[in-house]
Design an enzyme around this catalytic site. Sequence first.
Site, PDB file in Angstrom:
ATOM      1  N   GLU A 115      13.467 -27.714 -25.401  1.00 21.05           N
ATOM      2  CA  GLU A 115      13.348 -28.159 -24.160  1.00 21.05           C
ATOM      3  C   GLU A 115      14.185 -29.362 -23.722  1.00 21.05           C
ATOM      4  O   GLU A 115      14.755 -29.528 -22.434  1.00 21.05           O
ATOM      5  CB  GLU A 115      11.686 -28.279 -23.614  1.00 21.05           C
ATOM      6  CG  GLU A 115      10.972 -26.873 -23.523  1.00 21.05           C
ATOM      7  CD  GLU A 115       9.435 -26.817 -23.375  1.00 21.05           C
ATOM      8  OE1 GLU A 115       9.045 -26.284 -22.464  1.00 21.05           O
ATOM      9  OE2 GLU A 115       9.050 -27.744 -24.305  1.00 21.05           O
ATOM     10  N   GLU A 135       5.820 -21.150 -28.849  1.00 23.93           N
ATOM     11  CA  GLU A 135       4.657 -21.501 -28.155  1.00 23.93           C
ATOM     12  C   GLU A 135       3.685 -20.332 -27.944  1.00 23.93           C
ATOM     13  O   GLU A 135       2.440 -20.652 -28.088  1.00 23.93           O
ATOM     14  CB  GLU A 135       4.851 -22.207 -26.863  1.00 23.93           C
ATOM     15  CG  GLU A 135       5.168 -23.770 -26.818  1.00 23.93           C
ATOM     16  CD  GLU A 135       6.860 -23.664 -26.731  1.00 23.93           C
ATOM     17  OE1 GLU A 135       7.322 -24.678 -26.307  1.00 23.93           O
ATOM     18  OE2 GLU A 135       7.566 -22.525 -27.128  1.00 23.93           O
TER      19      GLU A 135
END
Length: 261
Positions: A115, A135
Amino acid sequence: MDYENIIYKKEKGIAQLIINRPDKRNALNRATRLEMVDALEATRADSEIKVLVLSGAGGKSFIAGSDLTELSRFSPLELEEFLSTLSQRLYTRFEELEKPVIAMIHGLCLGGGLELAMACDIRIASNISQFGQPEILLGIMPAGGGTQRLARLVGAGIAKELILTGTLIDAEEAFRLRLVNRICAPDALESVTMEMAGRIAKQSPLAVKWAKKSINMGQDVGLTAGLAYELMVECLLFSGKDSREGMQAFLEKRKPVFKGV
């Protein structure tokens, strides 16, 4: 500020921010993030710095994500505060920095690490790096910008596949998907990255700043608004001395001397 979790240094107009937690695969905890905020502000305020290079120490990992030991203890309200200050907002500060940021990626680039890399302007990776948003395997989802920036970079379909399966991809695939700009052998990574940073650092700081802002603006608005912004910015650059110096140097067949004014 004395840093314990990062290394920050600068030379010849290029600053380096190195995440220095190799024993944790450079996972980002709160203390590291706060040091990154300080280094980012130092970069912003230093007119001598033209480019920022972000990397990870230890030779095995760029950033393997967030520190799960810390993250798992958050209440929902604590998580909201964390995401809106030291996760989503922190990564966006790299994107909004008025100087180019290059992610120099070697090894694992996962979760929050990916990210953050996606919030950088350019990504250069060694050919043994691995990328992913795993995730979902923990019963959660990317929330540091992953669901937004990944789709913008590789398309919604590929982003959904990677996020919903938690699949890791290698550097070759990341390059094919245009997730990274370049890949190279590990022993060439620093020289390739610094060569690009050096080329950018030689340009007019004003032109680089506003070109970055114009590209970023175009990601959030329609074509008509983006073109209008581009036109306005070009006219603004023509009011500065660097534009006159650049064109005059071209006509005189010499290298320009840009001063950022």
